[in-house]
Design a protein around this motif. Structure first.
Motif, PDB file in Angstrom:
ATOM      1  N   LYS A 160       0.836  -1.203   0.000  1.00  0.00           N
ATOM      2  CA  LYS A 160       0.000   0.000   0.000  1.00  0.00           C
ATOM      3  C   LYS A 160       0.874   1.258   0.000  1.00  0.00           C
ATOM      4  O   LYS A 160       0.614   2.203  -0.751  1.00  0.00           O
ATOM      5  CB  LYS A 160      -0.928  -0.034   1.210  1.00  0.00           C
ATOM      6  CG  LYS A 160      -2.059   0.928   1.143  1.00  0.00           C
ATOM      7  CD  LYS A 160      -3.028   0.657   2.288  1.00  0.00           C
ATOM      8  CE  LYS A 160      -4.359   1.275   1.970  1.00  0.00           C
ATOM      9  NZ  LYS A 160      -5.378   0.915   2.952  1.00  0.00           N
ATOM     10  N   LYS A 161       1.909   1.264   0.834  1.00  0.00           N
ATOM     11  CA  LYS A 161       2.825   2.414   0.874  1.00  0.00           C
ATOM     12  C   LYS A 161       3.525   2.589  -0.470  1.00  0.00           C
ATOM     13  O   LYS A 161       3.652   3.708  -0.980  1.00  0.00           O
ATOM     14  CB  LYS A 161       3.854   2.216   2.000  1.00  0.00           C
ATOM     15  CG  LYS A 161       4.813   3.359   2.162  1.00  0.00           C
ATOM     16  CD  LYS A 161       4.107   4.613   2.610  1.00  0.00           C
ATOM     17  CE  LYS A 161       5.102   5.739   2.828  1.00  0.00           C
ATOM     18  NZ  LYS A 161       4.457   7.029   2.997  1.00  0.00           N
ATOM     19  N   PHE A 162       3.959   1.473  -1.065  1.00  0.00           N
ATOM     20  CA  PHE A 162       4.618   1.518  -2.368  1.00  0.00           C
ATOM     21  C   PHE A 162       3.683   2.108  -3.422  1.00  0.00           C
ATOM     22  O   PHE A 162       4.075   2.966  -4.216  1.00  0.00           O
ATOM     23  CB  PHE A 162       5.077   0.110  -2.770  1.00  0.00           C
ATOM     24  CG  PHE A 162       5.831   0.068  -4.060  1.00  0.00           C
ATOM     25  CD1 PHE A 162       7.165   0.431  -4.108  1.00  0.00           C
ATOM     26  CD2 PHE A 162       5.213  -0.342  -5.230  1.00  0.00           C
ATOM     27  CE1 PHE A 162       7.874   0.405  -5.310  1.00  0.00           C
ATOM     28  CE2 PHE A 162       5.908  -0.371  -6.433  1.00  0.00           C
ATOM     29  CZ  PHE A 162       7.239  -0.005  -6.471  1.00  0.00           C
ATOM     30  N   VAL A 163       2.425   1.664  -3.429  1.00  0.00           N
ATOM     31  CA  VAL A 163       1.450   2.161  -4.406  1.00  0.00           C
ATOM     32  C   VAL A 163       1.195   3.645  -4.190  1.00  0.00           C
ATOM     33  O   VAL A 163       1.147   4.424  -5.151  1.00  0.00           O
ATOM     34  CB  VAL A 163       0.129   1.361  -4.330  1.00  0.00           C
ATOM     35  CG1 VAL A 163      -0.940   1.977  -5.219  1.00  0.00           C
ATOM     36  CG2 VAL A 163       0.351  -0.091  -4.724  1.00  0.00           C
ATOM     37  N   GLU A 164       1.050   4.037  -2.933  1.00  0.00           N
ATOM     38  CA  GLU A 164       0.833   5.459  -2.637  1.00  0.00           C
ATOM     39  C   GLU A 164       2.003   6.297  -3.162  1.00  0.00           C
ATOM     40  O   GLU A 164       1.811   7.354  -3.761  1.00  0.00           O
ATOM     41  CB  GLU A 164       0.655   5.674  -1.134  1.00  0.00           C
ATOM     42  CG  GLU A 164      -0.664   5.153  -0.614  1.00  0.00           C
ATOM     43  CD  GLU A 164      -0.738   5.094   0.912  1.00  0.00           C
ATOM     44  OE1 GLU A 164       0.267   5.438   1.600  1.00  0.00           O
ATOM     45  OE2 GLU A 164      -1.782   4.662   1.419  1.00  0.00           O
ATOM     46  N   LEU A 165       3.220   5.818  -2.944  1.00  0.00           N
ATOM     47  CA  LEU A 165       4.398   6.527  -3.428  1.00  0.00           C
ATOM     48  C   LEU A 165       4.474   6.523  -4.944  1.00  0.00           C
ATOM     49  O   LEU A 165       4.922   7.497  -5.556  1.00  0.00           O
ATOM     50  CB  LEU A 165       5.669   5.910  -2.835  1.00  0.00           C
ATOM     51  CG  LEU A 165       5.899   6.182  -1.355  1.00  0.00           C
ATOM     52  CD1 LEU A 165       7.001   5.292  -0.815  1.00  0.00           C
ATOM     53  CD2 LEU A 165       6.229   7.665  -1.136  1.00  0.00           C
TER      54      LEU A 165
END
Length: 130
Positions: A75-80
């Motif tokens: 999720k953090k990777f996608v947000e970034l």
């Protein structure tokens, strides 16, 4: 069906599930959790339509999950990924994940070596018994 076979109007959720190797329920979950790069479009009847880009991104999600990346990290990777100029942060996530994968791989290799020793032991025992 492959990603390059996606019709211009997009794939149904069932076709995207088949192309990605995920279940329809998993695709819905990923969308709900914000793990898809872009929300799939909708047909005039309200049916999800996955583009080639959507399905290609699902391949990335599959790879990350199958290598053990937790949903929170994905999720953090996608947000970034959605933030221009965040390449260094994305790289840091992937490098940390690579370290985790390498540690797991080393552990599996250790277990495999032990299994091979057991196989050798039993092969010798079986050959002596003949």
């Amino acid at each position: 069906m492959t990603v390059t076979d996606a019709p211009t109007e997009g794939m149904t959720i069932s076709a995207a599930a088949e192309a990605s190797g995920l279940s329809v329920d998993t695709l819905r979950y990923y969308e709900k959790e914000g793990l898809t790069l872009h929300r799939p479009g909708r047909s005039s009847s309200g049916q999800r339509r996955y583009t080639q880009e959507n399905v290609a991104w699902l391949g990335t999600l599959v790879m990350l999950r199958r290598t053990g990346m937790p949903i929170r990290d994905i999720k953090k990777f996608v947000e970034l990924y959605r933030v221009e100029g965040s390449e260094a942060d994305r790289l840091a996530i992937l490098e940390a994940h690579r370290e985790h994968v390498l540690e797991e791989l080393a552990e599996v290799q250790t277990h495999l070596a032990a299994i091979n020793r057991k196989i050798d032991f039993y092969n010798t025992a079986v050959m002596k018994g003949k």
